[in-house]
Enzyme design. Structure first.
Site, PDB file in Angstrom:
ATOM      1  CB  SER A  71       8.114   1.798  -9.168  1.00  0.00           C
ATOM      2  OG  SER A  71       7.068   2.453  -9.742  1.00  0.00           O
ATOM      3  CD  GLU A 111       1.041   5.070  -6.197  1.00  0.00           C
ATOM      4  OE1 GLU A 111       0.103   5.843  -6.458  1.00  0.00           O
ATOM      5  OE2 GLU A 111       2.215   5.281  -6.555  1.00  0.00           O
ATOM      6  CG  ASP A 141       0.722   3.415 -10.025  1.00  0.00           C
ATOM      7  OD1 ASP A 141       0.745   2.583 -10.955  1.00  0.00           O
ATOM      8  OD2 ASP A 141       1.648   4.235  -9.818  1.00  0.00           O
ATOM      9  CE  LYS A 198       5.390   9.558 -11.136  1.00  0.00           C
ATOM     10  NZ  LYS A 198       5.695   8.119 -11.307  1.00  0.00           N
ATOM     11  CB  SER A 227       8.270   6.592  -4.135  1.00  0.00           C
ATOM     12  OG  SER A 227       9.351   6.285  -4.989  1.00  0.00           O
TER      13      SER A 227
HETATM   14  P1  PGA Z   1       7.958   6.252  -8.141  1.00  0.00           P
HETATM   15  O1  PGA Z   1       6.422   5.829  -8.031  1.00  0.00           O
HETATM   16  O2  PGA Z   1       8.067   7.671  -7.772  1.00  0.00           O
HETATM   17  O3  PGA Z   1       8.636   5.321  -7.196  1.00  0.00           O
HETATM   18  O4  PGA Z   1       8.329   6.002  -9.570  1.00  0.00           O
HETATM   19  C1  PGA Z   1       5.358   6.670  -8.285  1.00  0.00           C
HETATM   20  C2  PGA Z   1       4.460   6.127  -9.334  1.00  0.00           C
HETATM   21  O5  PGA Z   1       4.730   5.072  -9.940  1.00  0.00           O
HETATM   22  O6  PGA Z   1       3.447   6.772  -9.634  1.00  0.00           O
HETATM   23 ZN    ZN Z   2       2.858   5.256 -11.291  1.00  0.00          ZN
END
Ligand code: PGA
Ligand code: ZN
Length: 423
Positions: free
Chosen positions: A43, A170, A248, A348, A378
């Protein structure tokens, strides 16, 4: 003395979803080697750095990363050989320059990040330092105040991380801050296991989603909260005292652009952003919800601003977390701070593509008084780099998924190890 880069070799490995990803091994003079692997989101925010995939439909449905691997082995390796591994900023800058694009579209952020992380780990090893300390020293964070981040355990997976009707991506449990990290892990694990019993009693599926949390179809969103609260109680913890809830929303995924509405299929309703925020406010009061990530879609800055005011007015210390909105990017964070759309940010490394740029974003957020949440993706590997990163930069929280699946536990287990080292 740190050592020089002798060799860099990349390989294609598989992540936790069985998709190809990049692993990098760096060899320094003095026979020091270190490995790092790159995660991948599902996402993803629209402005994330570019993840280079082969697009060759004959291999892994186009998801191969042989081009990124080749870029490392043939271009990046050549440019970095002989460089001092401890000059992280210089190395990252060199790769950014070598790529030459805003979003790292030439070499691929997955190629660049793999090298950036492996380089930091190798340099730390050469200096005989734990990685978290190396990060703190290199980027001038105060090492005397090492502390563990509070984990946000994602025990209910929905949205793009599960094939069910739960729209929220989440639902997280957040243990109280005051207890040791390993007690937080125990608290999370006990509630996670109790939730399985609760689900079974309600004849619900106990299979898990992408981040190791349960992923059943449910009759309504608040029913999912009720199940979690029941599990908390049965595990012997008190909501609002020992443990709190976070979500989330991942609102991009249930936003209908044409209608400018948010469609909650679990509840059979379609809401304006204003009504969606009212719902969040209701949950803050009813469910001890203390943090909301990506409450609205990433394009609607004006509505974010209004939402932040309303959520803060409802409860002053509510964390409104930007993820898809800011994608670990200083330009977007600067705008987010200026426009006052939140008070906490997801960090991230693969959203931006180098360790140095990741740290820049952390510093900017800290300076503005925002809370820092270091996060996995994810699609993960068993690399625990983000655990050291969280401690090194003094993050307030870490999101590394549920209390199941090795690639999630690798991070929590590493943090328990660090806790013993720093006490
Ligand atoms: P993603 O989701 O790693 O699939 O982007 C994690 C998040 O949205 O926090
Ligand atoms: Zn997120």
């Amino acid at each position: 003395m740190s050592a020089k880069i002798k060799n860099i070799v990349a390989r294609e490995i598989l992540d936790s979803r069985g998709n190809p990803t990049v692993e990098v091994k760096i060899e320094l003079t003095g026979k020091i080697t270190a490995i790092a692997a790159v995660p991948s989101g599902a996402s993803t925010g629209g402005a994330e750095a570019f993840e280079l995939r082969d697009g060759d439909l004959k291999r892994y449905g186009g998801k191969g990363v042989l081009k990124a691997v080749k870029n490392i082995n043939e271009i990046i390796a050549k440019a970095l050989k002989g460089k001092d591994a401890a000059r992280q900023q210089e190395i990252d800058n060199l790769m950014i320059k070598l790529d030459g694009t805003e979003n790292k579209t030439n070499l691929g952020a997955n190629a660049i990040l793999g090298v950036s992380l492996a380089c930091a780990r190798a340099a730390a090893k050469s200096l005989r330092m734990p990685l978290y300390k190396y990060i703190a020293d290199t980027f001038h964070f105060p090492p005397s105040t090492f502390h563990l981040p509070v984990p946000m355990f994602n025990i209910f997976n929905g949205g793009k991380h599960a094939d069910t009707n739960l729209d929220l991506q989440e639902i997280m449990i957040i243990p109280q801050a005051e207890i040791p990290f390993k007690e937080k892990v125990r608290c999370g694990a006990e509630i996670f296991h109790e939730l399985k019993n609760v689900l079974t009693q309600h004849n619900l599926d106990t299979d898990i989603g992408n981040e190791g949390g349960y992923a059943p179809d449910i009759k309504s969103t608040i029913f999912a909260f009720d199940l979690v609260l029941e599990a908390i109680k049965r595990a012997g913890y008190i909501i609002g005292k020992n443990v709190f809830l976070g979500i989330d929303a991942g609102a991009n995924s249930f936003y209908n652009e044409k209608e400018n509405h948010y469609a909650l299929k679990a509840d059979g309703v379609s809401l304006t952003s204003e009504r969606l925020v009212s719902l969040y406010i209701e949950w803050i009061g009813k469910y001890n919800l203390i943090s909301i990530e990506d409450p609205l879609n990433e394009k609607d800055w004006a509505e974010w601003r209004k939402a932040f005011i309303r959520l803060k007015t409802a409860k002053g210390d509510t964390m409104v977390i930007t993820d898809d909105l800011t994608v670990t990017n200083t330009k977007l964070l600067e705008k987010a701070i200026k426009e006052a759309v939140g008070n906490a940010i997801i960090i991230k490394p693969n959203q931006i593509g180098t360790l140095s740029e990741t740290i820049k974003t952390v510093k900017m957020a800290k300076k503005a008084g925002w809370k820092i949440i270091v996060s996995h993706r994810s699609g993960e590997t068993c690399d625990s780099f983000i655990a050291d990163l969280a401690v090194g930069v003094g993050a307030d929280f870490i999101k590394a998924g549920s209390l199941s699946r090795g690639e999630r536990l690798a991070k929590y287990n590493r943090l328990m190890e660090i806790e013993e080292e720093i006490k």
